[in-house]
Design an enzyme around this catalytic site. Structure first.
Site, PDB file in Angstrom:
ATOM      1  N   LYS A 174      41.593  32.842  44.925  1.00 46.56           N
ATOM      2  CA  LYS A 174      43.054  32.837  44.943  1.00 46.56           C
ATOM      3  C   LYS A 174      43.585  31.414  45.167  1.00 46.56           C
ATOM      4  CE  LYS A 174      43.792  37.211  44.179  1.00 46.56           C
ATOM      5  NZ  LYS A 174      44.097  38.218  45.187  1.00 46.56           N
ATOM      6  N   ARG A 176      36.673  42.665  46.900  1.00 42.62           N
ATOM      7  CA  ARG A 176      36.835  42.532  45.444  1.00 42.62           C
ATOM      8  C   ARG A 176      36.666  41.056  45.076  1.00 42.62           C
ATOM      9  NH1 ARG A 176      40.928  41.584  41.589  1.00 42.62           N
ATOM     10  NH2 ARG A 176      40.769  42.929  39.736  1.00 42.62           N
TER      11      ARG A 176
END
Length: 665
Positions: A604, A644
């Site tokens: 991210k 994830r």
């Protein structure tokens, strides 16, 4: 009262044979309220002469029917008949029972035609069905006395349950009493199965309970529906599923040479009295296939439903003690597979006898060496009888079949199905226990794609992957139509990045499909979310929103044991918000009542801002650090978690080492 009781015992008159008198005398014992006695029928009046005449007549008259008629005449005065229901509260080890009336149902008009008709129908049903009144009277006596400590819990044959009364303890089996029309009672029920498709058995049982009708709890199918309510219909459900625990795989207890159990607990709200509820539970067990007449006690069973607590409220709960039912369930303190689910439902509920919470009982059990040799393992049920066991942290491998995902998009619109499936198999080889397939990019600023495009991208890959592998598959989508098609193609889990806020049909669809759902927190859409990053307290606000959506999913029919929550790292959050959510992951777990979490920090943007790494694929080391920081709960124990990630191999290695360190002595 004592004098009259002795007379009745000598005459052999009790319970159903002399119900009007029986109720009055028991009521006198319970209340010991002289003002209440003054309102009683004539036998308590100041007319001593009439009282002596009654006694003489009772001794002289031998006909039971005539005695009953005389007592009915003498015991009802001023056209004010009443029916009392006895409820017992207190503790069996303290001898301090408080008897009181939950209701006094005034029927008015003396023994009018309606009451006589009901009594006549009741006697006729007993003749037709062979109901044993002695059993009902025994139950009533035990509830009033509350001194029988030799009660047997749920071990009689199904026929015996059918012979029971309503269960309110007064020995009256009339049509109106198995159900309290005025209020719901909170009840905790243990559920378990170790035969067949265990999860399907549990869900079938809950569905049958929710669909309970009046016919299911009456003592005989030959009943008069018109006698039920003034509106001649069942206006509200008799049983409502309020909440579920999580499910656990547990080793068998008592009889160990049998398959492991799938165990949990359910909070229901019911209008059924305890014995009526017990009768319905045994009915459901029988219909699902349990042999109550010849099955081995504690042996294999397709379904097991036990009443744990009845009447749970802030000021206590009911204690029940009869020949076939003991509440609370007598074996709660010795069963970890019951105590853990009870903690899921209500950590603060106090056992009315030993005055301990489920957590305190569980700690005591473990300190005494009574814990299971094989620990219970929390599981997430999957289609086709499979379970995702949380005895390890699960690694979800990301398989984006899109040309424009921020990190691992294929870069080409026409990546072949075989190539996508091979990428999935490589992820499994690297340690992925779940494959998450998405056909729509959710990177910041991404525009929505059409449902047809999403279906075209994902469904062929799911179908082909299911043909060559049994790995659990989740579908990453906001659309209920895509979710349904994916599950029908072979997927197992729905991963909704909108948490059910984008498509109003999502929760209902998932409930119908009976598959797990991952509920993520996000504001707006991927296209607008980064303009909606204002929070006063991101941890509490995100937790509150997750709880709200979790409850909405429950109300739509998705039990908590089918839910995973995701705080949405990188979705409508800035750098500080993402760091706070990761730092306080254990707090989030507590605020959402320990529902399993999915965390997705992989590659991210916040990792790039901290490290200065502008290329997403080069952020894997930072990803690993973020993953390891949020694995444990507030007690330092590895909590049920799904990570994830893109780089499965690296994260899987790091997680295994972290788990080994935390579990070391």
């Amino acid at each position: 009262c004592t004098f009259y009781t002795n007379i009745m015992k000598r005459l052999g008159i009790s319970g159903a044979a002399n119900r009007p008198y029986h109720s009055i005398v028991q009521s006198c014992y319970c209340t010991k309220d002289t003002s209440f006695v003054k309102q009683r029928p004539l036998l308590f009046s100041s007319s001593f002469t009439w009282w002596i005449i009654q006694s003489f007549l009772l001794v002289m008259i031998s006909s039971t029917r005539l005695r009953l008629n005389l007592l009915s005449l003498c015991c009802y005065r001023h056209h004010n008949p009443f029916k009392t229901t006895h409820i017992l509260e207190g503790t069996t080890n303290g001898s301090s029972y408080n008897h009181y009336y939950s209701t006094i149902i005034s029927r008015g008009g003396g023994q009018d035609d309606k009451l006589q008709k009901q009594q006549q129908q009741q006697r006729q049903r007993r003749k037709m069905t062979g109901i044993n009144e002695n059993i009902s009277n025994e139950i009533g006596s035990n509830v009033i006395a509350a001194t029988n400590n030799k009660s047997v819990h749920a071990c009689a044959t199904f026929e015996k349950y059918n012979d029971l009364g309503d269960g309110d303890g007064d020995g009256d089996d009339s049509l109106l009493l198995p159900i309290d029309e005025h209020s719901y009672h909170n009840v905790y029920i243990a559920v378990g199965s170790n035969m067949g498709d265990r999860f399907v058995n549990l869900m079938t049982a809950l569905s049958m309970l929710e669909n309970t009708e009046v016919n299911d709890v009456l003592l005989s199918p030959e009943h008069d529906n018109k006698a039920w309510t003034p509106s001649n219909q069942q206006e509200e459900p008799l049983i409502r599923i309020a909440r579920t625990s999580f499910l656990r795989e547990t080793a068998p207890m008592y009889v160990t040479n049998q398959p492991s159990f799938l165990n949990g607990a359910v909070q229901i709200q019911t209008k059924l009295t305890p014995h009526a509820l017990l009768r319905r539970l045994k009915d459901v067990e029988t219909k699902i296939g349990r042999d109550l007449n010849h099955g081995t006690r504690y042996g294999p069973r397709p379904i097991d439903l036990d009443i744990l607590y009845y009447g749970v409220a802030t000021d206590g709960m009911k204690i029940w003690n009869s020949s076939i039912l003991e509440i609370p369930h007598p074996r709660i303190p010795e069963r970890t597979f019951v105590l853990s689910p009870l903690m899921d439902l209500n950590r603060n509920v106090v056992h009315p006898i030993n005055k301990m919470t489920p957590g305190e009982m569980l700690s005591k059990l473990r300190s005494n060496g009574g814990d299971d040799e094989i620990p219970a393992v929390q599981v997430l049920p999957l289609p086709r009888g499979r379970m995702l066991a949380f005895n390890q942290t699960h690694i979800m491998g990301i398989l984006n079949v899109t040309p424009d995902s921020f990190s691992d998009g294929s870069g080409q619109e026409k990546e072949s199905v075989d190539e996508a499936v091979q990428r999935a198999l490589d992820l499994v080889k690297d340690g992925a226990t779940i494959i998450d397939i998405g056909g729509e990019s959710t990177r910041p600023g991404a525009k929505e794609v059409g449902i047809d495009v999403e279906l075209k991208r994902t469904i062929p890959v799911i179908q082909k992957l299911r043909q060559v592998s049994n790995v659990p598959i989740s579908i990453d989508t906001r659309h209920s139509q895509v979710a349904r098609a994916a599950i029908e193609a072979g997927a197992d889990i729905v991963n909704d990045v909108s948490g059910g806020t984008f498509d109003p049909l999502m929760f209902a669809t998932v409930a119908e499909l009976r598959v797990p759902i991952i509920i993520m927190h996000m504001r707006g859409t991927p296209e607008t979310m980064q303009s909606m990053t204002v929070y006063e307290d991101v941890v509490s606000e995100v937790s509150f929103a997750l709880n709200r959506q979790s409850k909405a999913a429950e109300e739509c029919g998705i039990p908590r044991w089918m839910q995973v929550l995701d705080p949405g790292i990188g979705f409508a959050k800035d750098l500080e918000h993402n760091l706070s959510l990761l730092k306080h992951a254990s707090t989030i777990r507590k605020l959402v009542d320990d529902v399993p979490l999915l965390l997705g920090p992989s590659r991210k943007g916040f990792i790039g801002k901290i490290t200065g790494e502008t290329i997403a694929k080069e952020r894997d080391f930072g990803t690993l650090a973020a993953c390891l920081a949020c694995l444990v709960d507030e007690k330092g124990i590895v909590a049920p978690t799904i990570l994830r990630v893109h780089n499965v191999k690296g994260v899987a290695q790091g997680v295994r080492i972290m788990e080994a360190i935390l579990n070391a002595k």
